[in-house]
Design a protein around this motif. Structure first.
Motif, short mmCIF file in Angstrom:
data_model
loop_
_atom_site.label_atom_id
_atom_site.label_comp_id
_atom_site.label_asym_id
_atom_site.label_seq_id
_atom_site.Cartn_x
_atom_site.Cartn_y
_atom_site.Cartn_z
N ARG A 47 0.83 -1.20 0.00
CA ARG A 47 0.00 0.00 0.00
C ARG A 47 0.86 1.26 0.00
O ARG A 47 1.77 1.41 0.83
CB ARG A 47 -0.92 0.02 1.21
N THR A 48 0.59 2.16 -0.93
CA THR A 48 1.29 3.43 -1.00
C THR A 48 0.39 4.53 -0.46
O THR A 48 -0.74 4.71 -0.91
CB THR A 48 1.68 3.76 -2.46
N LEU A 49 0.89 5.27 0.54
CA LEU A 49 0.13 6.37 1.14
C LEU A 49 0.43 7.69 0.45
O LEU A 49 -0.47 8.51 0.24
CB LEU A 49 0.45 6.46 2.63
N LEU A 50 1.69 7.93 0.14
CA LEU A 50 2.11 9.11 -0.61
C LEU A 50 3.11 8.66 -1.66
O LEU A 50 3.96 7.81 -1.39
CB LEU A 50 2.78 10.14 0.31
N GLU A 51 3.01 9.24 -2.85
CA GLU A 51 3.91 8.81 -3.93
C GLU A 51 4.60 10.01 -4.56
O GLU A 51 3.96 10.90 -5.11
CB GLU A 51 3.13 8.04 -4.99
N THR A 52 5.92 10.06 -4.43
CA THR A 52 6.79 11.07 -5.04
C THR A 52 6.27 12.48 -4.75
O THR A 52 6.02 13.28 -5.65
CB THR A 52 6.91 10.85 -6.56
N THR A 101 -5.80 7.35 5.41
CA THR A 101 -5.02 7.93 4.31
C THR A 101 -3.54 8.07 4.66
O THR A 101 -2.72 8.28 3.77
CB THR A 101 -5.57 9.30 3.88
N GLY A 102 -3.21 8.00 5.95
CA GLY A 102 -1.80 8.04 6.33
C GLY A 102 -1.34 9.28 7.03
O GLY A 102 -0.13 9.54 7.10
N LYS A 103 -2.25 10.06 7.59
CA LYS A 103 -1.87 11.30 8.28
C LYS A 103 -0.91 11.00 9.44
O LYS A 103 0.14 11.64 9.58
CB LYS A 103 -3.10 12.03 8.80
N THR A 129 -2.95 17.12 12.92
CA THR A 129 -4.02 16.45 12.19
C THR A 129 -5.30 16.72 12.97
O THR A 129 -5.29 16.78 14.20
CB THR A 129 -3.78 14.92 12.08
N THR A 130 -6.39 16.92 12.25
CA THR A 130 -7.63 17.30 12.93
C THR A 130 -8.83 16.96 12.07
O THR A 130 -8.75 16.88 10.84
CB THR A 130 -7.64 18.80 13.27
N HIS A 131 -9.97 16.75 12.73
CA HIS A 131 -11.25 16.60 12.04
C HIS A 131 -12.13 17.83 12.25
O HIS A 131 -13.26 17.87 11.75
CB HIS A 131 -11.98 15.35 12.53
N HIS A 132 -11.62 18.82 12.99
CA HIS A 132 -12.40 20.05 13.24
C HIS A 132 -12.21 21.02 12.08
O HIS A 132 -11.62 22.08 12.21
CB HIS A 132 -11.96 20.70 14.56
N LYS A 133 -12.74 20.67 10.93
CA LYS A 133 -12.54 21.49 9.73
C LYS A 133 -13.10 22.89 9.88
O LYS A 133 -12.59 23.84 9.29
CB LYS A 133 -13.17 20.81 8.52
N THR A 146 -4.75 12.64 -0.21
CA THR A 146 -5.79 11.92 -0.93
C THR A 146 -5.18 11.13 -2.06
O THR A 146 -4.42 11.66 -2.88
CB THR A 146 -6.87 12.87 -1.48
N GLU A 147 -5.46 9.83 -2.09
CA GLU A 147 -5.04 8.94 -3.17
C GLU A 147 -3.57 9.09 -3.54
O GLU A 147 -3.20 9.22 -4.70
CB GLU A 147 -5.93 9.18 -4.40
#
Length: 216
Positions: A14-19, A38-40, A193-197, A211-212
């Motif tokens: 699994r790749t979380l971040l790529e280049t 997502t890998g935060k 990192t937060t969910h309080h947008k 994302t992706e």
């Protein structure tokens, strides 16, 4: 201050971040967003030198984090994880004092300046009255404040916090945001990192979204 250079991060197949390339500097409060999984947290751990990139590198002030000794890292980066800490035989003031470990003498003895930073940090998060208590008898929110106090006592130019307000009520959230803004104003780089947008526009200078495999 922290730069991601051609960074690929993941585990197994699994790749979380790529280049990915990115640069964040001192005097900023940076929010790291992304759906669960997502890998935060993995990215924060990589910034702390606790996760090894699949390729590329993360640098701190131009030096590869992987090459830095633990003491050097501890004087530059503090990290508050989402792990629940329940240490039955360690008082809260002793937990916060662990943040001064990179600065103590060879026997780990606190000097007056170290003790003052511990006391000040506990006061800032509203936990001075808990100095003699142990964390196995406290709520998740109270424990979270103590771990944030430890990071403040560590007095580093970079502060990484994984969901720092998760267990806090609204008053606690606002207090922590205020403290983090003050750290930013003194020149620190603060990454959360937060969910309080809904609060991001008011407190953050930069928002990074995972994302992706990409970082926007």
């Amino acid at each position: 201050m922290i730069e991601l250079k051609e960074l690929t991060l993941g585990y197994g197949q699994r790749t979380l971040l790529e280049t990915v390339n990115a640069r964040i500097t001192g005097g900023q409060l940076v929010a790291l967003l992304g759906r669960n999984g997502t890998g935060k947290s993995t990215l924060l751990r990589a910034m702390m030198g606790l996760e090894k990139p699949q390729s590329g590198e993360i640098t701190l002030q131009g030096k590869n984090i992987a090459s830095l000794k633990p003491e050097k890292l501890a004087r530059n980066i503090s990290f508050v994880t989402t792990d629940k800490v329940r240490i039955a035989n360690l008082r809260c003031k002793d937990v916060v004092a662990l943040g001064r470990a990179p600065y103590t003498n060879w026997i780990g003895q606190l000097q007056p300046e170290d003790q003052k930073r511990v006391d000040d940090a506990m006061q800032l998060v509203g936990m001075s009255g808990y100095a003699e208590k142990t964390m196995d008898k406290m709520s998740d929110g109270e424990c979270q404040r103590i771990m944030i106090a430890r990071a403040l006592a560590q007095d580093t130019p970079v502060i990484l916090l994984d969901e720092p307000t998760n267990a806090l009520d609204n008053d606690g959230v606002q207090l922590i945001y205020k403290l983090l803004k003050e750290e930013k104003e003194r020149g620190a780089l603060v990454v959360i990192t937060t969910h309080h947008k809904e609060d991001l526009e008011e407190i953050c200078d930069v928002v990074l979204e995972m994302t992706e495999g990409e970082l926007h």
